[in-house]
Design an enzyme around this catalytic site. Structure first.
Site, PDB file in Angstrom:
ATOM      1  N   SER A 149       0.574  -1.036  -0.165  1.00  0.00           N
ATOM      2  CA  SER A 149      -0.023   0.270   0.179  1.00  0.00           C
ATOM      3  C   SER A 149       0.700   1.170  -0.036  1.00  0.00           C
ATOM      4  O   SER A 149       0.104   2.174  -0.714  1.00  0.00           O
ATOM      5  CB  SER A 149      -0.758   0.237   1.108  1.00  0.00           C
ATOM      6  OG  SER A 149      -0.261  -0.112   2.194  1.00  0.00           O
ATOM      7  N   HIS A 172      -2.435  -2.954  -6.232  1.00  0.00           N
ATOM      8  CA  HIS A 172      -2.995  -2.543  -5.260  1.00  0.00           C
ATOM      9  C   HIS A 172      -4.352  -3.070  -5.430  1.00  0.00           C
ATOM     10  O   HIS A 172      -5.294  -2.244  -5.945  1.00  0.00           O
ATOM     11  CB  HIS A 172      -1.951  -1.359  -4.943  1.00  0.00           C
ATOM     12  CG  HIS A 172      -2.909  -1.038  -3.732  1.00  0.00           C
ATOM     13  ND1 HIS A 172      -2.942   0.541  -3.507  1.00  0.00           N
ATOM     14  CD2 HIS A 172      -2.184  -1.148  -2.296  1.00  0.00           C
ATOM     15  CE1 HIS A 172      -3.141   0.304  -2.157  1.00  0.00           C
ATOM     16  NE2 HIS A 172      -3.002  -0.274  -1.053  1.00  0.00           N
ATOM     17  N   GLU A 184      -5.649  -1.424  -8.116  1.00  0.00           N
ATOM     18  CA  GLU A 184      -3.985  -0.403  -9.135  1.00  0.00           C
ATOM     19  C   GLU A 184      -3.367  -0.747  -9.913  1.00  0.00           C
ATOM     20  O   GLU A 184      -2.430  -1.714  -8.865  1.00  0.00           O
ATOM     21  CB  GLU A 184      -3.935   0.787  -7.717  1.00  0.00           C
ATOM     22  CG  GLU A 184      -4.275   2.050  -7.312  1.00  0.00           C
ATOM     23  CD  GLU A 184      -4.798   2.679  -6.284  1.00  0.00           C
ATOM     24  OE1 GLU A 184      -4.673   3.680  -6.326  1.00  0.00           O
ATOM     25  OE2 GLU A 184      -3.612   2.117  -5.414  1.00  0.00           O
ATOM     26  N   ASN A 222      -4.308   5.663  -1.847  1.00  0.00           N
ATOM     27  CA  ASN A 222      -3.936   6.759  -0.728  1.00  0.00           C
ATOM     28  C   ASN A 222      -2.808   7.559  -0.108  1.00  0.00           C
ATOM     29  O   ASN A 222      -2.567   8.102   0.714  1.00  0.00           O
ATOM     30  CB  ASN A 222      -2.664   5.409  -0.093  1.00  0.00           C
ATOM     31  CG  ASN A 222      -3.919   4.222   0.234  1.00  0.00           C
ATOM     32  OD1 ASN A 222      -4.707   4.110   1.378  1.00  0.00           O
ATOM     33  ND2 ASN A 222      -2.588   2.803   0.112  1.00  0.00           N
TER      34      ASN A 222
END
Ligand code: 3HC
Length: 318
Positions: A149, A172, A184, A222
């Site tokens: 992450s 991800h 992702e 994120n």
């Protein structure tokens, strides 16, 4: 005690995956490294889309725990898929679980995989060692992927050969994996276009939606989610409002399915702290950025072992 608000249900969300759809990509066999919530979720979704999957972890106990996560989650999916038919529900669960082998033998699992997805703990040294082992064992044309992450994919791939680096990307996923539609696809400067294209096809084939992005800190989600979350913690530190009121405000005022404190507890406060501290201390282009400064409140909760839902207490009690 916190219960997810029924108001959150008003927000449109991605539908659960369609488990009968055949995988569209050429990748058949997938090895998933790490049987935690993320790894078992990835293994489950790949198996539900007809891939042969090997879930790898260091102990039989960890693997059985991962199998338990899959069985529970598949039970929820099965109930929606066959609402009136208990037999069809258990057939579905067994069929999907039947496509997942459990193994503690990393090299054997990687040796026959077209795609290896690593979802182990967020430790750069451990990941680099893992990938060195995977590079030695996986077929030359296998795609190697990390579900990290927050760690740069290029840094994880640093010890690998140039040829392996061309076939290494980030994939991800988001928690809970069976429910969240996005993946992702993170491309390093070294990754070949064909590898990115194959990864995109794999993601679509398992019923998810890919978003391709460069290998920069936090990728897309994120990078935007963490500053928002940390600002919420700072509102609390400044005593602007309670966690409950901040969560209610963001759910009803901005349409988020969970407020920032519910999300922190759900993801795990240790994970949030790890990402924030890493970006703050280690730089990666974000050093000293106020958005990622450590928070005394977050540090205190993590120090006490109040990590969220998984320990029964975080910002809320469960
Ligand atoms: N397995 C299968 N299905 C699941 C599931 C699971 N583990 N968890 C939830 N679901 C399904 C339910 O069956 C239900 O399906 P339906 O709408 O088709 O009936 C749907 O999800 C909603 O679940 P619930 O009714 O039980 O609960 P909620 O309505 O409160 O939704 C939630 C729960 C899906 C978690 C929702 O609150 C949500 O979307 N929250 C935000 C999650 C989020 O932001 N995740 C990303 C975190 S960041 C991250 O993962 C990145 C990492 O790097 C840190």
């Amino acid at each position: 005690m916190f219960r997810p608000s029924s108001l959150a249900r008003a927000v449109p969300r991605a539908r659960a995956f369609a488990s009968t759809a055949a995988a569209q990509s050429a990748i058949r066999r997938v090895a998933v490294i790490g049987g935690g919530q993320m790894g078992s979720g990835i293994a489950q979704v790949a198996a539900a889309h007809k891939h042969d999957v090997t879930l790898v972890d260091v102990s039989q106990e960890a693997l059985e725990r991962g199998k338990g996560y899959m069985a529970k989650s598949l039970g929820r999916v099965a109930k929606k898929k066959f609402p009136e038919d208990a037999q069809a529900q258990s057939r579905f669960v067994e069929e999907v679980l039947g496509r997942v082998s459990l193994s503690t033998d990393l090299k054997a699992a990687a040796g026959s995989a077209g795609l290896v997805i690593e979802a182990a703990v967020e430790n750069i040294k451990l990941k680099q060692e893992l990938f060195a082992g995977l590079a030695a064992a996986a077929p030359e044309d296998a795609i190697l992927a990390s579900n990290t992450s927050s760690l740069p994919i290029a840094r994880i791939a640093a010890p690998l050969s140039a040829e392996r680096k061309r076939r290494m990307i980030g994939l991800h996923f988001f928690n809970p994996v069976p429910q969240m539609k996005l993946v992702e696809v993170v491309r390093t400067d070294e990754a070949e276009q064909q590898v990115v294209d194959d990864a995109v096809a794999f993601v679509k084939g398992i019923g998810k939606v890919p978003a391709v992005c460069k290998d920069t800190p936090g990728f897309i989600v994120n990078r935007l989610l963490l500053p928002y979350t940390m600002e919420a913690v700072r509102l609390l530190e400044r005593d602007v409002a309670s966690p409950r009121d901040i969560d209610t405000a963001m759910k009803l005022g901005a349409g988020y399915p969970m407020g920032p404190f519910e999300l922190c507890d759900y993801v795990g406060l240790d994970t949030i702290k790890f990402i924030v501290d890493g970006w703050h201390k280690e730089g990666q282009g974000l050093a000293g950025d106020k958005l990622f400064a450590p928070s005394a409140k977050l540090d205190e909760l993590v120090k006490k072992g109040h990590l969220g839902v998984k320990t029964g207490r975080g910002f809320y009690e469960y």
